[in-house]
Design an enzyme around this catalytic site. Structure first.
Site, mmCIF file in Angstrom:
data_model
loop_
_atom_site.group_PDB
_atom_site.id
_atom_site.type_symbol
_atom_site.label_atom_id
_atom_site.label_comp_id
_atom_site.label_asym_id
_atom_site.label_seq_id
_atom_site.Cartn_x
_atom_site.Cartn_y
_atom_site.Cartn_z
ATOM 1 N N HIS A 118 0.846 -1.204 0.000
ATOM 2 C CA HIS A 118 0.000 0.000 0.000
ATOM 3 C C HIS A 118 0.880 1.253 0.000
ATOM 4 C CE1 HIS A 118 -3.128 -2.584 2.350
ATOM 5 N NE2 HIS A 118 -3.546 -2.480 1.094
ATOM 6 N N SER B 125 -3.022 -7.788 3.160
ATOM 7 C CA SER B 125 -3.279 -7.586 4.589
ATOM 8 C C SER B 125 -3.721 -8.901 5.230
ATOM 9 C CB SER B 125 -4.377 -6.533 4.786
ATOM 10 O OG SER B 125 -3.979 -5.307 4.246
ATOM 11 N N LYS C 275 -16.093 -8.234 12.188
ATOM 12 C CA LYS C 275 -15.671 -8.765 13.492
ATOM 13 C C LYS C 275 -14.219 -9.234 13.470
ATOM 14 C CE LYS C 275 -20.193 -10.144 15.268
ATOM 15 N NZ LYS C 275 -21.012 -10.270 14.063
#
Ligand code: PNS
Length: 171
Positions: free
Chosen positions: A25, A136, A49
């Site tokens: 990124h 990620s 979550k």
């Protein structure tokens, strides 16, 4: 396409989840900061979550990483990306393309966003080769299983990941 006059102060939005920000990124944001006058790294706010960091924590880390780049800003957004882009008067959405496998999803999103807002262009940028395998999701998995993520994420992010692990916060 009738007008060729370019608006001044071109702003690009680099949207994503950034949970966490990776060196891939960072690479794209730096390339983007060379091309556009201003770059907004826009963190999607959602109630996922499985998220490791809250959206505010992600924005805080992005601000720290780019604190010496006055034309890079971090913000949160919710709802439709094209609405946020309209509010910010953005010229372009920037997305990173790591491999051919990214293309189908990215192509669908770009065309849907164009359908919703024809004046907004999506620009694809390639990261440096050494970052093409980074995501990620994989970084979180490797870290949670005890792997070393140094060099894959900014040092600040790595420290915050360790701090979160030490404090026993599930991620
Ligand atoms: O880093 P990610 O998770 O691949 O980013 C995806 C993101 C945030 C760019 C995408 O999910 C998005 O734009 N969400 C906002 C809602 C929206 O506008 N959906 C329609 C997209 S065509």
């Amino acid at each position: 396409m009738t007008s060729t006059s370019a608006p001044s102060g071109r702003l690009a939005i680099f949207p994503g989840s950034f949970d966490p920000l990776t060196n891939g990124h960072v690479d794209i944001i730096l390339r983007c900061a060379h091309l556009f006058e201003r770059v907004v790294v826009a963190v999607l706010v959602n109630a996922e979550k499985q998220a490791l960091f809250s959206s505010d924590e992600r924005v805080g880390m992005i601000r720290e990483v780019f604190r010496e780049y006055p034309n890079v800003e971090a913000d949160t957004f919710g709802g439709l990306l094209v609405e946020y882009a309209r509010q910010r008067r953005a010229s372009a959405i920037v997305r990173g393309l790591r491999a051919v496998s990214d293309f189908e999803y990215e192509f669908q999103m770009a065309l849907m966003n164009r359908h919703l807002e024809p004046s907004l262009e999506t620009v694809f940028m390639m990261p440096a080769e050494q970052y093409t395998y980074l995501s990620s999701r994989l970084i979180k998995e490797v870290f949670q299983l005890g792997g070393d993520v140094r060099g894959l994420v900014p040092a600040i992010v790595e420290q915050r990941m360790r701090r979160k692990q030490e404090s026993g916060v599930p991620g």
